[in-house]
Design a protein around this motif. Sequence first.
Motif, PDB file in Angstrom:
ATOM      1  N   ALA A  80      30.980  38.943  10.138  1.00 58.71           N
ATOM      2  CA  ALA A  80      29.746  39.350   9.464  1.00 58.71           C
ATOM      3  C   ALA A  80      28.517  38.799  10.182  1.00 58.71           C
ATOM      4  O   ALA A  80      27.504  39.503  10.314  1.00 58.71           O
ATOM      5  CB  ALA A  80      29.766  38.876   8.012  1.00 58.71           C
ATOM      6  N   LEU A  81      28.575  37.563  10.662  1.00 57.79           N
ATOM      7  CA  LEU A  81      27.444  36.965  11.354  1.00 57.79           C
ATOM      8  C   LEU A  81      27.130  37.729  12.638  1.00 57.79           C
ATOM      9  O   LEU A  81      25.963  37.956  12.971  1.00 57.79           O
ATOM     10  CB  LEU A  81      27.740  35.499  11.673  1.00 57.79           C
ATOM     11  CG  LEU A  81      27.878  34.550  10.480  1.00 57.79           C
ATOM     12  CD1 LEU A  81      28.305  33.170  10.940  1.00 57.79           C
ATOM     13  CD2 LEU A  81      26.575  34.467   9.711  1.00 57.79           C
ATOM     14  N   VAL A  82      28.170  38.120  13.357  1.00 59.47           N
ATOM     15  CA  VAL A  82      27.973  38.887  14.594  1.00 59.47           C
ATOM     16  C   VAL A  82      27.347  40.241  14.284  1.00 59.47           C
ATOM     17  O   VAL A  82      26.409  40.683  14.965  1.00 59.47           O
ATOM     18  CB  VAL A  82      29.312  39.067  15.331  1.00 59.47           C
ATOM     19  CG1 VAL A  82      29.174  40.073  16.466  1.00 59.47           C
ATOM     20  CG2 VAL A  82      29.800  37.735  15.889  1.00 59.47           C
ATOM     21  N   ILE A 112      22.691  41.600  -0.177  1.00 57.67           N
ATOM     22  CA  ILE A 112      23.861  40.787   0.109  1.00 57.67           C
ATOM     23  C   ILE A 112      24.250  40.983   1.568  1.00 57.67           C
ATOM     24  O   ILE A 112      24.204  42.092   2.092  1.00 57.67           O
ATOM     25  CB  ILE A 112      25.035  41.145  -0.831  1.00 57.67           C
ATOM     26  CG1 ILE A 112      26.165  40.116  -0.682  1.00 57.67           C
ATOM     27  CG2 ILE A 112      25.542  42.559  -0.593  1.00 57.67           C
ATOM     28  CD1 ILE A 112      27.228  40.241  -1.748  1.00 57.67           C
ATOM     29  N   CYS A 113      24.538  39.903   2.233  1.00 49.29           N
ATOM     30  CA  CYS A 113      25.006  39.923   3.617  1.00 49.29           C
ATOM     31  C   CYS A 113      26.419  39.345   3.596  1.00 49.29           C
ATOM     32  O   CYS A 113      26.614  38.129   3.694  1.00 49.29           O
ATOM     33  CB  CYS A 113      24.081  39.105   4.509  1.00 49.29           C
ATOM     34  SG  CYS A 113      24.622  38.936   6.220  1.00 49.29           S
ATOM     35  N   ARG A 208      23.858  47.367  -1.164  1.00 49.05           N
ATOM     36  CA  ARG A 208      23.792  45.942  -0.853  1.00 49.05           C
ATOM     37  C   ARG A 208      22.551  45.292  -1.469  1.00 49.05           C
ATOM     38  O   ARG A 208      22.299  44.107  -1.264  1.00 49.05           O
ATOM     39  CB  ARG A 208      23.794  45.738   0.669  1.00 49.05           C
ATOM     40  CG  ARG A 208      25.093  46.120   1.339  1.00 49.05           C
ATOM     41  CD  ARG A 208      24.979  46.096   2.857  1.00 49.05           C
ATOM     42  NE  ARG A 208      24.605  44.796   3.349  1.00 49.05           N
ATOM     43  CZ  ARG A 208      24.287  44.534   4.628  1.00 49.05           C
ATOM     44  NH1 ARG A 208      24.280  45.514   5.502  1.00 49.05           N
ATOM     45  NH2 ARG A 208      23.961  43.314   5.004  1.00 49.05           N
ATOM     46  N   ILE A 209      21.783  46.054  -2.235  1.00 47.82           N
ATOM     47  CA  ILE A 209      20.522  45.568  -2.795  1.00 47.82           C
ATOM     48  C   ILE A 209      20.773  44.562  -3.921  1.00 47.82           C
ATOM     49  O   ILE A 209      21.615  44.780  -4.788  1.00 47.82           O
ATOM     50  CB  ILE A 209      19.675  46.739  -3.325  1.00 47.82           C
ATOM     51  CG1 ILE A 209      19.260  47.662  -2.174  1.00 47.82           C
ATOM     52  CG2 ILE A 209      18.448  46.239  -4.078  1.00 47.82           C
ATOM     53  CD1 ILE A 209      18.660  48.967  -2.634  1.00 47.82           C
ATOM     54  N   ILE A 210      20.027  43.471  -3.902  1.00 50.27           N
ATOM     55  CA  ILE A 210      20.047  42.471  -4.966  1.00 50.27           C
ATOM     56  C   ILE A 210      18.719  42.551  -5.714  1.00 50.27           C
ATOM     57  O   ILE A 210      17.644  42.461  -5.102  1.00 50.27           O
ATOM     58  CB  ILE A 210      20.241  41.047  -4.406  1.00 50.27           C
ATOM     59  CG1 ILE A 210      21.587  40.916  -3.694  1.00 50.27           C
ATOM     60  CG2 ILE A 210      20.128  40.015  -5.527  1.00 50.27           C
ATOM     61  CD1 ILE A 210      22.795  41.018  -4.595  1.00 50.27           C
ATOM     62  N   HIS A 211      18.799  42.755  -7.032  1.00 46.71           N
ATOM     63  CA  HIS A 211      17.603  42.805  -7.872  1.00 46.71           C
ATOM     64  C   HIS A 211      17.453  41.487  -8.620  1.00 46.71           C
ATOM     65  O   HIS A 211      18.411  40.998  -9.227  1.00 46.71           O
ATOM     66  CB  HIS A 211      17.701  43.941  -8.893  1.00 46.71           C
ATOM     67  CG  HIS A 211      17.420  45.291  -8.333  1.00 46.71           C
ATOM     68  ND1 HIS A 211      16.263  45.593  -7.655  1.00 46.71           N
ATOM     69  CD2 HIS A 211      18.143  46.440  -8.358  1.00 46.71           C
ATOM     70  CE1 HIS A 211      16.280  46.853  -7.278  1.00 46.71           C
ATOM     71  NE2 HIS A 211      17.410  47.393  -7.681  1.00 46.71           N
ATOM     72  N   PHE A 212      16.249  40.918  -8.596  1.00 47.76           N
ATOM     73  CA  PHE A 212      15.938  39.721  -9.373  1.00 47.76           C
ATOM     74  C   PHE A 212      15.166  40.142 -10.623  1.00 47.76           C
ATOM     75  O   PHE A 212      14.208  40.915 -10.535  1.00 47.76           O
ATOM     76  CB  PHE A 212      15.098  38.742  -8.551  1.00 47.76           C
ATOM     77  CG  PHE A 212      15.897  37.907  -7.604  1.00 47.76           C
ATOM     78  CD1 PHE A 212      16.261  36.612  -7.940  1.00 47.76           C
ATOM     79  CD2 PHE A 212      16.306  38.424  -6.386  1.00 47.76           C
ATOM     80  CE1 PHE A 212      17.020  35.838  -7.065  1.00 47.76           C
ATOM     81  CE2 PHE A 212      17.059  37.664  -5.502  1.00 47.76           C
ATOM     82  CZ  PHE A 212      17.418  36.365  -5.836  1.00 47.76           C
TER      83      PHE A 212
END
Length: 227
Positions: A80-82, A112-113, A208-212
């Motif tokens: 994932a980092l690469v 999210i990653c 992959r969206i994160i909602h606050f």
Amino acid sequence: MKEAPDISRIAALIGDPARANILNALMSGKALTATELAGEAGVTLQTTSSHLAKLDVGGLIRPRKEGRHKYFTLASEEVALVLEALTGLAAGSGHLRHRPGPRDPELRHARICYNHLAGNMGIRAYDSMSARGFFGHSSSGMTLTSSGRAFVTALGVDLDALPPSRAPMCRDCLDWSERRPHLAGRLGRALLSHMQEVGWATRHDGTRIIHFSPRGMTSFNAAFPIG
């Protein structure tokens, strides 16, 4: 030729457009079926199965069976980092495969990653913790200082209860949208999980969206001040 790891083999696996789409879909951290990945790749199920076999042999993905179903995930956080770094390199070089869509600002704000928080919110958390001396460095890499452990514990994360893993406690990950680091590793994963558990943030279904939430933003700003 000098002996060295064969990066050309890995590059060739990632370089195919359909396989790149498959890997990008798995950056969500979710386990997906071949049928779901065929839709992401834009190719037939038979072709997708061939791509998945190559990615598996190449060590980039990991298959697992649950009953009658077979799911696929990225093989490790290192993969994932690469991929995140390559995405940033491509974006910075102007190599965009499509124009930014209406959700692009949301992805850049918080996403999210693989298993940790990325985007502007992830960078802010990293910068805030760095500025307060919560990270250190040793010969083995990035570490969490005693003041960092106290902060994380006060936040509600039990470091001693984290599941065992070969991943380091904390490491930086180059954010593709900002080309600045956000926090990865076991701590990055634990912090995002905690934010979701206490209701600060939720993941938008199918993305992959994160909602606050408003309350979550208030709590996040108090926990990770800047300046």
